[in-house]
Design an enzyme around this catalytic site. Structure first.
Site, short mmCIF file in Angstrom:
data_model
loop_
_atom_site.label_atom_id
_atom_site.label_comp_id
_atom_site.label_asym_id
_atom_site.label_seq_id
_atom_site.Cartn_x
_atom_site.Cartn_y
_atom_site.Cartn_z
N CYS A 105 0.73 -1.27 -0.03
CA CYS A 105 -0.06 -0.03 -0.04
C CYS A 105 0.79 1.10 -0.24
CB CYS A 105 -1.04 -0.09 1.09
SG CYS A 105 -2.25 -1.35 1.22
N HIS A 241 -3.45 7.51 1.93
CA HIS A 241 -3.65 6.09 1.22
C HIS A 241 -5.07 5.75 1.74
CE1 HIS A 241 -4.14 1.79 0.61
NE2 HIS A 241 -3.72 1.61 1.98
N ASN A 271 -10.20 0.12 -0.53
CA ASN A 271 -8.59 0.03 -0.56
C ASN A 271 -8.15 -0.63 -1.91
OD1 ASN A 271 -5.75 -0.50 -0.11
ND2 ASN A 271 -6.27 -1.09 2.04
#
Length: 314
Positions: A105, A241, A271
Site C-alpha cells: 500500500c 492512502h 482500498n
C-alpha cells in the site's frame, strides 16, 4: 494525472449473500460503500496502461516523450517481466526504461520517491509514475474481515524536471520520508508466493494494523514536512492512502488538519493499495479541488511494514 477503474462496481450488499456481513457493518467500520473489480482476463498492466493513457492525454504528451516508467504494484501480471515493461510496450514507448516497485500500500509513495531521485540525479527528465492493483485476485472470499475492504484500479502521474529556487515555494516534490520494519510482517501479508509455489491470500490483523497506521502515518508526514521546512499550517490538502475512513480521520486529527481538506475516495474505491493515492490525486485534481500552487501531503502504510510520505507542491 489520469486514472482508470474497471467497469464492474461491487456494492457492499453483494457480500451479504456469501459472508456474514452487511452494508451497515462495512460502512460503520471502514467507510467503504463500493469498489471496482477487474473483469475476467483483465490484468494489472491493462489497468495501468489505461491510467497512463489518461495521464498522457491530460498532459498533451506522447508515449515517446516519457523517459521512464516506475510502476508500483503487488499484483503484477507475471512473476516476470515487470508490469512496467508491459505498459511500456502497450503504450508504444520505444525508448527509456521501466521497472516495478513493490511496497504494497506504500508502493506509490516509494515509486514517487524513486522517480524524484532519478530526475534529481539526471537519469531522466520526464517519468510516468503509476500505481495499479488487482487485489480482487488475492482475496479469501470466506474472510469477511478482509474481502470487503479491497478493490482494483490504477492511477498515473507524470513528473517532469524543471528549474526551481530550491525553496519550499517550488512546485514539485519538496521532501520525502520512507520507512520499513520487517518485524511486523505477520500483521499484514499474503500467505503465498513464487518460492512457496502458491498464489496465497491476503491475511491481516486489523486492530494491529490500525494501531501502527495512525501513529506511523502522522509521524512520517511530520518528518517530511520538517525536511521541507514547513509545518501543519502550510498544508492545503492531505491525500492519504485510502485504506479505512477511521484511519484517515484519526491521522488527520493527529496532524491538526480539518477533514474538509482531506481528499477521501475510499467510499467509492475501497482500498486499492498502491493505486489509492494516485487515484485520489487524479480525482481531486479532476474535480478542481486540488489547484496549482497547493501544498499536498501524501502518506501511506502497507505490508512489510512499509510506510512513508511525500510533500509536494502542485
Amino acid at each position: 494525472m489520469g486514472h482508470y477503474l474497471p467497469d464492474r462496481v461491487v456494492t457492499n450488499a453483494e457480500f451479504e449473500a456469501s459472508v456474514d456481513t452487511s452494508d451497515e457493518w462495512i460502512r460503520a467500520r471502514t467507510g467503504i460503500e463500493q469498489r471496482h473489480f477487474a473483469a475476467e482476463g483483465q490484468t494489472t498492466s491493462d489497468l495501468a496502461r489505461r491510467a497512463a493513457e489518461a495521464a498522457l492525454e491530460n498532459a498533451g504528451l506522447k508515449a515517446d516523450d516519457i523517459d521512464a516508467i516506475v510502476l508500483a504494484t503487488s499484483t503484477a501480471d507475471l512473476t516476470f517481466p515487470s508490469a512496467a515493461t508491459m505498459v511500456q510496450h502497450a503504450l508504444g514507448m520505444t525508448r527509456g526504461f521501466a521497472f516495478d516497485v513493490q511496497a504494497v500500500c506504500a508502493g506509490f509513495v516509494y515509486a514517487l520517491t524513486n522517480a524524484n531521485a532519478l530526475i534529481v540525479s539526471g537519469q531522466a527528465e520526464r517519468i510516468l509514475v503509476i500505481g495499479a492493483e488487482t487485489f480482487s485476485r488475492i482475496m479469501d472470499w470466506s474472510d469477511r474481515t478482509t474481502c470487503v475492504l479491497f478493490g482494483d484500479g490504477a492511477g498515473a502521474l507524470i513528473l517532469e524536471a524543471q528549474e526551481g529556487q530550491g525553496s519550499s515555494a517550488d512546485r514539485g516534490i519538496l521532501a520525502t520520508d520512507l520507512n520499513s520494519d520487517g518485524r511486523h510482517r505477520d500483521i499484514l501479508y499474503v500467505d503465498g508466493g513464487v518460492s512457496t509455489q502458491s498464489t496465497g491470500h491476503l491475511r491481516m490483523q486489523g486492530k494491529e494494523v490500525f494501531r501502527h497506521a495512525v501513529e506511523k502515518l502522522a509521524k512520517t508526514a511530520e518528518t517530511a514536512l520538517a525536511r521541507a521546512g514547513l509545518g501543519h499550517d502550510d498544508i492545503d490538502w492531505i491525500v492519504p492512502h485510502q485504506a479505512n475512513l477511521r484511519i484517515i480521520t484519526a491521522t488527520a486529527k493527529k496532524l491538526n488538519h480539518p477533514m474538509d481538506r482531506v481528499i477521501v475516495t475510499v467510499q467509492d474505491h475501497g482500498n486499492t493499495s498502491a493505486a489509492s493515492i494516485p487515484l485520489a490525486l487524479s480525482v481531486g485534481s479532476a474535480e478542481g479541488r486540488i489547484k496549482q500552487g497547493d501544498l499536498l501531503v501524501t502518506e501511506a502504510i502497507g505490508g512489510g511494514l512499509a510506510w512513508g510520505s511525500v510533500v509536494l507542491r502542485w
